[in-house]
Design an enzyme around this catalytic site. Structure first.
Site, mmCIF file in Angstrom:
data_model
loop_
_atom_site.group_PDB
_atom_site.id
_atom_site.type_symbol
_atom_site.label_atom_id
_atom_site.label_comp_id
_atom_site.label_asym_id
_atom_site.label_seq_id
_atom_site.Cartn_x
_atom_site.Cartn_y
_atom_site.Cartn_z
ATOM 1 N N HIS A 1 18.922 0.507 74.028
ATOM 2 C CA HIS A 1 19.954 -0.019 73.135
ATOM 3 C C HIS A 1 19.602 0.322 71.709
ATOM 4 C CE1 HIS A 1 16.799 -3.066 73.462
ATOM 5 N NE2 HIS A 1 17.111 -3.420 72.219
ATOM 6 N N CYS B 1 17.674 -7.106 84.954
ATOM 7 C CA CYS B 1 17.762 -6.665 83.560
ATOM 8 C C CYS B 1 18.820 -7.496 82.836
ATOM 9 C CB CYS B 1 18.134 -5.185 83.532
ATOM 10 S SG CYS B 1 18.621 -4.612 81.907
ATOM 11 N N ASP C 1 23.980 -9.578 68.436
ATOM 12 C CA ASP C 1 22.618 -10.015 68.767
ATOM 13 C C ASP C 1 22.529 -11.533 68.652
ATOM 14 O OD1 ASP C 1 19.616 -8.379 68.701
ATOM 15 O OD2 ASP C 1 19.647 -10.550 68.431
ATOM 16 N N ASN D 1 14.006 0.463 69.359
ATOM 17 C CA ASN D 1 12.622 0.198 69.714
ATOM 18 C C ASN D 1 12.364 0.769 71.106
ATOM 19 O OD1 ASN D 1 12.238 -1.283 67.302
ATOM 20 N ND2 ASN D 1 13.143 -3.097 68.260
HETATM 21 P P1 5GP Z 1 14.578 -5.231 71.358
HETATM 22 O O1 5GP Z 1 13.563 -6.248 70.904
HETATM 23 O O2 5GP Z 1 14.381 -4.910 72.827
HETATM 24 O O3 5GP Z 1 14.638 -4.006 70.504
HETATM 25 O O4 5GP Z 1 15.999 -5.902 71.186
HETATM 26 C C1 5GP Z 1 16.477 -6.864 72.064
HETATM 27 C C2 5GP Z 1 17.434 -7.735 71.290
HETATM 28 O O5 5GP Z 1 18.169 -8.508 72.223
HETATM 29 C C3 5GP Z 1 16.745 -8.746 70.343
HETATM 30 O O6 5GP Z 1 17.147 -8.479 69.004
HETATM 31 C C4 5GP Z 1 17.225 -10.103 70.834
HETATM 32 O O7 5GP Z 1 17.527 -10.994 69.784
HETATM 33 C C5 5GP Z 1 18.450 -9.758 71.652
HETATM 34 N N1 5GP Z 1 18.715 -10.661 72.737
HETATM 35 C C6 5GP Z 1 17.799 -11.201 73.599
HETATM 36 N N2 5GP Z 1 18.403 -11.975 74.506
HETATM 37 C C7 5GP Z 1 19.730 -11.931 74.213
HETATM 38 C C8 5GP Z 1 20.883 -12.533 74.818
HETATM 39 O O8 5GP Z 1 20.809 -13.266 75.804
HETATM 40 N N3 5GP Z 1 22.085 -12.260 74.255
HETATM 41 C C9 5GP Z 1 22.199 -11.457 73.156
HETATM 42 N N4 5GP Z 1 23.431 -11.260 72.680
HETATM 43 N N5 5GP Z 1 21.154 -10.870 72.581
HETATM 44 C C10 5GP Z 1 19.929 -11.095 73.097
HETATM 45 ZN ZN ZN Z 2 19.742 -2.685 82.532
#
Ligand code: 5GP
Ligand code: ZN
Length: 113
Positions: free
Chosen positions: A101, A6, A32, A88
């Site tokens: 998150h 993860c 992000d 989400n």
């Molecule tokens: P989700 O799409 O699951 O709601 O949000 C995941 C978020 O994690 C996305 O907005 C994406 O830009 C962010 N994200 C993905 N990989 C990384 C990473 O390696 N580092 C950081 N800081 N954010 C990430």
């Molecule tokens: Zn996890």
């Protein structure tokens, strides 16, 4: 997906770097990597829960801790302290990292959705 593969568990353990905004024993806040607003933080519990569908009574306190962290983050904003929280839950809803998150968005006028 287990905690072993993860992304957010690896960021919590320090195996993968991120820009840390705040943290306490239960919650980590990072920037992000692809911000959708001038301020775009991710509020992440330091426990591997996939999403709200996987939330159990015994770990539901993490939701309150996430909200209290949002309150703290808003109090540190300069100017308007308005913010939007987005969670989400599930791929069709846009979840791409399956470790629960909350997106903390601020710094601009938000459109309706
Ligand atoms: P989700 O799409 O699951 O709601 O949000 C995941 C978020 O994690 C996305 O907005 C994406 O830009 C962010 N994200 C993905 N990989 C990384 C990473 O390696 N580092 C950081 N800081 N954010 C990430
Ligand atoms: Zn996890």
């Amino acid at each position: 997906m287990s905690s072993h593969d993860c992304l957010f568990c690896k960021i919590i353990s320090g195996d993968i770097s991120a820009t840390v905004v705040d943290q306490n024993d239960d919650i980590l806040v990072i920037k992000d990597i692809h911000p959708k607003a001038p301020i775009h933080y991710l509020i992440i519990p330091k426990i591997h829960i996939k999403n709200i569908q996987d939330l159990q009574e015994e770990n539901s306190r993490y939701i309150a801790k996430m909200m209290l962290m949002a309150k703290k983050l808003s109090q540190k904003l300069s100017g308007d302290q308005s913010f939007r929280l987005i969670m989400n839950n599930g791929a069709q809803a846009g979840q791409s990292v399956f470790h629960m998150h909350c997106h903390f968005l601020s710094g601009k006028v938000m459109n309706d959705f």
